[in-house]
Design an enzyme around this catalytic site. Sequence first.
Site, PDB file in Angstrom:
ATOM      1  N   GLU A 171       0.822  -1.206   0.000  1.00 18.34           N
ATOM      2  CA  GLU A 171       0.000   0.000   0.000  1.00 18.34           C
ATOM      3  C   GLU A 171       0.857   1.257   0.000  1.00 18.34           C
ATOM      4  O   GLU A 171       1.946   1.274   0.570  1.00 18.34           O
ATOM      5  CB  GLU A 171      -0.918   0.015   1.226  1.00 18.34           C
ATOM      6  CG  GLU A 171      -1.892  -1.143   1.264  1.00 18.34           C
ATOM      7  CD  GLU A 171      -2.751  -1.133   2.523  1.00 18.34           C
ATOM      8  OE1 GLU A 171      -2.584  -0.207   3.351  1.00 18.34           O
ATOM      9  OE2 GLU A 171      -3.577  -2.046   2.679  1.00 18.34           O
ATOM     10  N   CYS A 185       3.135   8.272   2.083  1.00 14.28           N
ATOM     11  CA  CYS A 185       3.367   7.238   3.091  1.00 14.28           C
ATOM     12  C   CYS A 185       3.648   5.937   2.349  1.00 14.28           C
ATOM     13  O   CYS A 185       2.812   5.470   1.562  1.00 14.28           O
ATOM     14  CB  CYS A 185       2.148   7.105   4.001  1.00 14.28           C
ATOM     15  SG  CYS A 185       2.352   5.894   5.329  1.00 14.28           S
ATOM     16  N   CYS A 192       4.202  -7.802   7.609  1.00 12.80           N
ATOM     17  CA  CYS A 192       5.093  -7.349   8.685  1.00 12.80           C
ATOM     18  C   CYS A 192       5.236  -8.466   9.709  1.00 12.80           C
ATOM     19  O   CYS A 192       4.262  -9.160  10.018  1.00 12.80           O
ATOM     20  CB  CYS A 192       4.540  -6.097   9.349  1.00 12.80           C
ATOM     21  SG  CYS A 192       5.626  -5.398  10.625  1.00 12.80           S
ATOM     22  N   CYS A 196       2.411  -6.255  15.925  1.00 11.03           N
ATOM     23  CA  CYS A 196       1.684  -5.282  16.741  1.00 11.03           C
ATOM     24  C   CYS A 196       0.198  -5.610  16.689  1.00 11.03           C
ATOM     25  O   CYS A 196      -0.396  -5.680  15.604  1.00 11.03           O
ATOM     26  CB  CYS A 196       1.934  -3.871  16.234  1.00 11.03           C
ATOM     27  SG  CYS A 196       3.687  -3.412  16.208  1.00 11.03           S
ATOM     28  N   CYS A 199      -2.452  -3.362  14.745  1.00 10.76           N
ATOM     29  CA  CYS A 199      -2.112  -2.971  13.376  1.00 10.76           C
ATOM     30  C   CYS A 199      -2.629  -3.995  12.372  1.00 10.76           C
ATOM     31  O   CYS A 199      -2.408  -5.198  12.534  1.00 10.76           O
ATOM     32  CB  CYS A 199      -0.592  -2.836  13.250  1.00 10.76           C
ATOM     33  SG  CYS A 199      -0.026  -2.482  11.578  1.00 10.76           S
ATOM     34  N   CYS A 421      -2.570   1.798   7.929  1.00 10.56           N
ATOM     35  CA  CYS A 421      -1.591   0.819   7.455  1.00 10.56           C
ATOM     36  C   CYS A 421      -2.205  -0.572   7.340  1.00 10.56           C
ATOM     37  O   CYS A 421      -2.676  -1.140   8.323  1.00 10.56           O
ATOM     38  CB  CYS A 421      -0.414   0.804   8.425  1.00 10.56           C
ATOM     39  SG  CYS A 421       0.793  -0.478   8.099  1.00 10.56           S
TER      40      CYS A 421
END
Length: 618
Positions: A171, A185, A192, A196, A199, A421
Amino acid sequence: MASNRLLPVVIMAAFILLRSRLSHATRSAAFVSFSSSSSSAKGVTTSQRKRCGPPPSSSTSLQSTATRQSFDSSSPDLELFKVNLLTLPLPELETIIKSWGFPAFRARQINNWVFNQGVTDIDDMSDLPKKLRAVLKERATIGSLHLEIEQVSNDGTRKRAYKLHDGQLIESVLMPYEDGRRTACISSQAGCAMGCVFCATGQMGFARQLTSEEIFEQVARFASELKADGERLSNVVMMGMGEPLANYRNVIAAIRRMNEELGIGARKITVSTVGVVPNIRKLMDEDIQVRLALSLHCATEEERTALLPANKRYGGLHELMTTIKEYIRVKKQRVTFEWALIEGENDSPEVARTLGRLLKTYDIRPDMSHINLIPLNPTGGYGGGPSGRRNVAKFVEVLEREFGISATPRMRRGIDIDAGCGQLTAANEKKKQREAAAELSKFAEPVAGLPIVGVYEDDEGEEYTDSIVETDPDFQKSNEPELRHGSVVQFSIDDLAFDLDNGDEDDFIDPTYDDDFEIAEAERLISLVKGISLQPVQGDVSPVDSPPQEVKSTSIIDEDNIRDAKKRRKKLLKNLKAINKLKDMQANGKELNEEQIEKVAKEKEWMIELESVEHNLM
């Protein structure tokens, strides 16, 4: 024998020759393919030479980028790659253009069209000769990222999901501000690995690192498009999908190109990290003055580890804050601390004081720190929500009045388009699942005028246990639900309830058994079909001394009685197996209680009943 000794030498010589033909290097996973121009080269067709053109000079090592071109799988030709004009450095483009037989200044013209004019169609490069444009259309492309989805928010924010050559999605977001800033961004990884919990990207898991070209192209696309509209890209934040410092080499290489080739100032580029301590230390030694943002979010060890599992992985809060203090001393730069405000979790005045005391403990001066407060973007995988305005205002007030630390609530941008995100990628995956389910549901569309019905299948699904509960048929019948095995019932189809292939292949192979008891039981049931009777298994499997006895083959015709008999058989088998376990316990020296002894005493009775039930089910 001599020929056998020469064979390895010949093979090695052929390998060296082949490697020299393909000596142009590749950057990361991107390639530029050239074939030999020699008309006598074996294994290379005329059409291949015409398509790929002559090779570069043997003294030139090309480090170029390209995108994979779709090809006819039925063709014997190798898979082709195109030169990516959006990520290819100008010196390398000049080398390629000259190798194609055109003057080097044409490369500068192409570069101007791509980066200054923002063209996306080679035919729009009007000052290039038609022959060169034809070659470019055959061998080059403007960008390798396929735009899968683009959403535009009411506030002007543009959110994109790009598909990579291997099908992964990343993205990018372009955020316009009223003061004229245009901030991109950018993603650094597909997925990832930091985990987290709040997220959307962290909930996906990690797929792979992005190449420096894939990172750079996200920025270059926005930059060229803005230039075409008379604007310029002013800022870049590495806060998209992925942990930038976990892809350190490629991120730094891309940042240098943003600075040198796109003219974006290093201090206008921000790298965000969850706290990859070793690479924060490496960043101290870099000669490029990018800004650092730390995703802190919690001010105590326990809370931060629960919210950001990577906290423990990189040495904990003490190691992180000590490193940040050293970073500020060496780089003489202010560090931004990011704080996702989660209602009822980390948005109270008491938490703000804990944060202020944390910075004070590590001698981080108020003028060298800034708190960026981010109202949480809700995700489907996390139950928390964004803080209210009143809590945000109180949080800011505590930090500024009591500790002198500046804090700014970040404006939530693109909230109407999943701009957080990983949110657009996650939404796209859900959309694909719904579409797949809708396609499958066509197989179950109801016939007009007829109800959707099915057959209720009764499967108790109980597991065997060490304790045995005697089954009273009268009690069992009085407590049965209204649905009975074989009942015709109405039902509805859930959109996501289809699972035609759950990966369980056991339905299509020979059955396996857990232990010798089940093997023997299977053999005994088979013997019943053949008209002979074997004794039910007791403990260890052993040959039956008595000869097979002929039994009468009876049957139950009534369907309700059949179902009741099957249930009873299942219960009896369960009880007999549990008795075997009790007997094993007794053999190993464990004393049974009175109830267990009574159950063991019923073994013979239940064996006789089981045999009778199975006879009636024949």
